[in-house]
Design a protein around this motif. Structure first.
Motif, PDB file in Angstrom:
ATOM      1  N   ARG A  27       2.282  -3.429  -5.315  1.00  0.00           N
ATOM      2  CA  ARG A  27       1.539  -3.836  -4.112  1.00  0.00           C
ATOM      3  C   ARG A  27       0.198  -3.121  -4.064  1.00  0.00           C
ATOM      4  N   PHE A  28       0.201  -1.845  -4.463  1.00  0.00           N
ATOM      5  CA  PHE A  28      -1.053  -1.095  -4.498  1.00  0.00           C
ATOM      6  C   PHE A  28      -2.073  -1.798  -5.377  1.00  0.00           C
ATOM      7  N   GLY A  29      -1.633  -2.266  -6.558  1.00  0.00           N
ATOM      8  CA  GLY A  29      -2.549  -2.920  -7.476  1.00  0.00           C
ATOM      9  C   GLY A  29      -3.129  -4.197  -6.905  1.00  0.00           C
ATOM     10  N   LEU A  37      -2.912  -1.546   4.190  1.00  0.00           N
ATOM     11  CA  LEU A  37      -1.949  -2.301   3.396  1.00  0.00           C
ATOM     12  C   LEU A  37      -1.273  -1.441   2.338  1.00  0.00           C
ATOM     13  N   THR A  38      -1.669  -0.186   2.248  1.00  0.00           N
ATOM     14  CA  THR A  38      -1.081   0.716   1.256  1.00  0.00           C
ATOM     15  C   THR A  38      -0.605   1.997   1.947  1.00  0.00           C
ATOM     16  N   GLY A  39       0.024   2.857   1.188  1.00  0.00           N
ATOM     17  CA  GLY A  39       0.425   4.168   1.706  1.00  0.00           C
ATOM     18  C   GLY A  39       1.586   4.096   2.673  1.00  0.00           C
ATOM     19  N   VAL A  85      -4.608  -0.566  11.296  1.00  0.00           N
ATOM     20  CA  VAL A  85      -5.860  -1.327  11.194  1.00  0.00           C
ATOM     21  C   VAL A  85      -6.783  -0.970  12.362  1.00  0.00           C
ATOM     22  N   ALA A  86      -6.233  -0.988  13.580  1.00  0.00           N
ATOM     23  CA  ALA A  86      -7.033  -0.644  14.761  1.00  0.00           C
ATOM     24  C   ALA A  86      -7.517   0.797  14.687  1.00  0.00           C
ATOM     25  N   HIS A  87      -6.653   1.701  14.214  1.00  0.00           N
ATOM     26  CA  HIS A  87      -6.993   3.121  14.088  1.00  0.00           C
ATOM     27  C   HIS A  87      -8.156   3.305  13.113  1.00  0.00           C
ATOM     28  N   LEU A  95      -3.221  13.660   4.059  1.00  0.00           N
ATOM     29  CA  LEU A  95      -2.014  13.097   4.673  1.00  0.00           C
ATOM     30  C   LEU A  95      -1.442  11.961   3.821  1.00  0.00           C
ATOM     31  N   GLY A  96      -2.326  11.188   3.214  1.00  0.00           N
ATOM     32  CA  GLY A  96      -1.872  10.087   2.382  1.00  0.00           C
ATOM     33  C   GLY A  96      -1.120  10.540   1.148  1.00  0.00           C
ATOM     34  N   ALA A  97      -1.356  11.794   0.723  1.00  0.00           N
ATOM     35  CA  ALA A  97      -0.683  12.320  -0.461  1.00  0.00           C
ATOM     36  C   ALA A  97       0.608  13.070  -0.113  1.00  0.00           C
ATOM     37  N   LEU A  98       0.888  13.224   1.182  1.00  0.00           N
ATOM     38  CA  LEU A  98       2.091  13.936   1.617  1.00  0.00           C
ATOM     39  C   LEU A  98       3.136  12.951   2.115  1.00  0.00           C
TER      40      LEU A  98
END
Length: 242
Positions: free
Chosen positions: A39-41, A82-84, A102-104, A233-236
């Protein structure tokens, strides 16, 4: 340009992680699998195309460029959702989480991006500084309200319990983000209730404009710090995934 280059860097790091070595980052088969089988790709392809489209619009000399830039850059920013962690915990709550994300993202981009414009404009502001600050404050209040509301919703989903805040690396990193965000809020209030009245009183405009420039630069710097913490945060792993 930063979004485009960093997207390629993230893809290479992802391929290296999947292959278990740095050499995998340039392995055509692993790179192809990373793009086509995840999905990431798939989102990555969309982000690359949007970034290229934004760069193409930037060189357009006509006024419609502004509207296109607003739409395309908004889509590019929203695509991060859409990721993470945004899809957690799945199902309807996951969809609501992505919409909140998205809003954030758009609200944060609106505020921090607006701050960059204000940093650049503050060098040339004169008697019109008060009008500019009033206009920015009106937009800023809405952005901050959206950030707070969606941030609380996201935290309720990802952190789950209050105990997880001070007992996990994710929780402490989130607190760092909140602290930086609070600092931005205090500076924004200072601009509204200290700098703006000072400019309205008709005193030494040069002094108040220098104060405005300093505070706006500091507020923008804190905003960049928030973005850096968001990257961490995205890496944790959030508590909800443990």
């Amino acid at each position: 340009m930063v979004a485009l280059v960093s997207a390629w860097a993230v893809l290479l790091m992802m391929a290296a992680a999947q292959g278990g070595s740095l050499a995998s980052a340039v392995d055509p088969q692993i790179l192809s699998a990373s793009v086509s089988d995840t999905r990431f790709g798939q989102v990555w392809i969309v982000r690359i195309l949007l970034a290229i489209a934004v760069m193409g619009v930037m060189v357009r000399p006509r006024p419609p460029r502004d509207r296109l830039m607003l739409i395309l850059s908004g889509l590019l920013l929203a695509s991060v959702a859409l990721t993470g962690h945004s899809a957690l915990p799945g199902g309807v709550p996951g969809i609501l989480h992505q919409l909140a994300d998205v809003a954030h993202l758009i609200a944060a981009g609106w505020w921090i991006g607006g701050l960059l414009a204000l940093v650049l404009a503050s060098r040339k502001l004169g008697p019109d500084a008060v009008q500019v600050l009033h206009r920015f404050s009106g937009v800023g209040y809405g952005a901050v309200a959206a950030i707070v509301a969606t941030g609380l919703f996201k935290s309720a989903i990802l952190v789950a319990t209050v105990n997880s805040v001070d007992s996990t690396a994710y929780g402490w990193t989130l607190l760092t983000k909140v602290g930086l965000f609070g600092g931005m809020g205090l500076l924004a209030l200072s601009n509204r209730f200290w700098i703006t009245p000072g400019l309205q009183k008709g005193g030494d405009q040069a002094v108040w404009l220098r104060r405005l420039q300093l505070q706006v630069i500091l507020e923008f710097a804190l905003g960049v710090g928030v973005l850096a913490v968001v990257g961490a945060l995205g890496a944790l792993s959030p508590p909800i995934s443990n």
